[in-house]
Design an enzyme around this catalytic site. Sequence first.
Site, mmCIF file in Angstrom:
data_model
loop_
_atom_site.group_PDB
_atom_site.id
_atom_site.type_symbol
_atom_site.label_atom_id
_atom_site.label_comp_id
_atom_site.label_asym_id
_atom_site.label_seq_id
_atom_site.Cartn_x
_atom_site.Cartn_y
_atom_site.Cartn_z
ATOM 1 N N HIS A 130 -59.902 46.586 107.186
ATOM 2 C CA HIS A 130 -59.830 44.980 107.345
ATOM 3 C C HIS A 130 -58.741 44.851 108.452
ATOM 4 O O HIS A 130 -59.036 43.937 110.195
ATOM 5 C CB HIS A 130 -59.238 43.999 105.776
ATOM 6 C CG HIS A 130 -59.784 44.236 105.230
ATOM 7 N ND1 HIS A 130 -60.045 43.008 104.594
ATOM 8 C CD2 HIS A 130 -61.831 43.646 105.768
ATOM 9 C CE1 HIS A 130 -61.074 42.974 103.257
ATOM 10 N NE2 HIS A 130 -61.551 43.032 104.249
ATOM 11 N N GLU A 187 -84.936 52.731 105.587
ATOM 12 C CA GLU A 187 -83.605 54.111 105.691
ATOM 13 C C GLU A 187 -83.663 54.799 105.504
ATOM 14 O O GLU A 187 -82.892 55.669 104.544
ATOM 15 C CB GLU A 187 -82.232 53.535 105.771
ATOM 16 C CG GLU A 187 -82.052 52.374 104.802
ATOM 17 C CD GLU A 187 -80.998 52.003 104.410
ATOM 18 O OE1 GLU A 187 -79.815 51.824 105.141
ATOM 19 O OE2 GLU A 187 -81.357 50.527 103.963
ATOM 20 N N CYS A 200 -80.656 48.762 113.712
ATOM 21 C CA CYS A 200 -79.071 47.961 113.386
ATOM 22 C C CYS A 200 -77.879 49.477 112.678
ATOM 23 O O CYS A 200 -76.589 48.932 111.954
ATOM 24 C CB CYS A 200 -79.034 47.218 112.558
ATOM 25 S SG CYS A 200 -79.405 48.015 111.290
ATOM 26 N N ASP A 242 -77.873 55.487 107.334
ATOM 27 C CA ASP A 242 -78.394 56.295 106.071
ATOM 28 C C ASP A 242 -79.718 56.777 106.260
ATOM 29 O O ASP A 242 -79.921 57.672 105.373
ATOM 30 C CB ASP A 242 -78.937 54.796 104.758
ATOM 31 C CG ASP A 242 -77.454 55.160 104.364
ATOM 32 O OD1 ASP A 242 -76.704 55.166 103.821
ATOM 33 O OD2 ASP A 242 -77.578 53.489 103.453
#
Length: 590
Positions: A200, A442, A513, A466
């Site tokens: 974060h 993937e 992506c 992946d």
Amino acid sequence: MTDDSKEVSLLRGIGVSSGIVIGKAYRIDKGMAESTYYCHLDPSDTDAEIKRFRDALKQSREQLQRIKRKLAVEGKVREHIRIIDAHLMILKDRMLIKDTIDVIKGQRANAEWALRTVLKEIKDTFDKMDDEYLRERGSDIEHIVDRVLVNLSGRKEATMSDIKEPVVVVAHDLSPTDTAQMAGSKVLAFLTDIGGRTSHTSIVARSLEIPAVVGLENVTRKVETGDTVVVDGMTGAVIINPSKSVIKVYERRRERYESYGRALLHYKDLPAETTDGHRISLTGNMEMTEEVSSLVDHGAEGIGLYRSEFLYLNRRDLPGEEEHLRAYKRVLKKVAPNPVVIRTLDVGGDKLLSHGEPVEEANPAMGLRAIRFTLKRTDIFKTQLRAVLRASASGKIRVLFPMLSGVEELRRAKALLEEAKEELKREKKPFDPDIEVGAMIEVPSAALIADIMAKEADFFSIGTNDLLQYSLAIDRVNEHVAYLYEPLHPGVLRIIKSVADAAQAQGIPVGVCGEMAGEPEHALIFLGMGIDQLSMNAFSLLRVKRLIRSVSFSEAREISMKVLEFSTAKEVENYVSARLSEFYREEFSN
């Protein structure tokens, strides 16, 4: 500015927020682990120790509430207040509090020791997670525990408001709350010993565009307050006490970088279109709502990958339909009229420990995760699908199913989506009846039957992170096989090309992506393969768009065909780098 008598050091970490800064260091001591010792309590003292612990919790909550109010009034980082709310929830976590009190009572331990013991158990659980993003969520709990430990010690915690002149903050670690307070402050950049790209803290740094390098391991031992430091947030390089000649080099780089950044803004509102008129879509990857503004500011034409996992983490209950709906509508509002692709929950039984009995698996990465998990826990899945459908009444939403290994899983997921539609119809709740359904490619088995999958999906999204892991049979976090992680491996490129061909033959759009999409070398190949959409982080958007507008589609096709002839990843890399420099010289100059 320099002191030639001081030793010059070069450190390399993880550049998580780009930008070049030359400034004075300001070291903040936020490390508490070394000062936590076991103290054996007399039985008569345990109640007082528990009260001391509860008082520290209360004090921590009050501090966060004050910071939250201050940020809200200033209005600079309103989006990040939700992170503080998440930290406040952790401070109220009944399990964290109960377990700590149990250790105080059971082991007659001081509160500091008890809290550290409980934290270690929690951290061990998070550290075993395969997914980097999920693994980093453990750091949020650590930040909160550190705050409570500071309050137990009676010490005053250093804050950003203590900083009165422009500096580079150096710390063992920083919490997202610390980073949010840097907005509009005197902080030029920050450096930390630990941390990762998906923490974060790093996400907030990027959204505020504060240059940062994390994971430097020992920067707090190398740097003293007042030292001159050079920070390169793009490469992760940090130079301590640089010579005058090095400073001049970096001053030129900074000027060039800033000039380049200003030049790239020229492309923000231009289409991602090649010189011969071929157009593709550039969209953003996001986890948290806080990231959307930065993506939009960098020209994202919507969200190509909305990772919805954050809604499930750092909590002991499951998010309800209304909570999902509010989150999705917030993102839709920010990117309207552009579309949002929501990937359904992509975690596994090993990662939702607080929501039921954990699933013990020897290899969670290949186990009950993503679509496999949600098809088993249809209660969790249906809640999300209903919310996605309801949000589709407010804007253009597409739903994406992750980690499909075959057609049957896609059909079962679509059947549940249809069930959700029927329920909403009966309840007279609006939704888009023609919502598009995507298959995430993937897993090699899905890629090999992409021609079949393409008949049952409205679009493909290739998840390269992946796909690389499963195609090359390597664990991305295993240092012993890290050398095998080759994005440009000819086998991987051939798989991606075959998926693109299958989508085109069926007339459905195909996107990429994963992290590869944001690298110009890879984007050039994908462009030539006929990929319709590339989704990436904010920093990469304008660089890739500039490349696309500098090359013709016919040139890109020629390059993408040529790379399929090479035998090794190195050969591909050398060829593409040479060709890329013809279109994209700024990226290859020092």
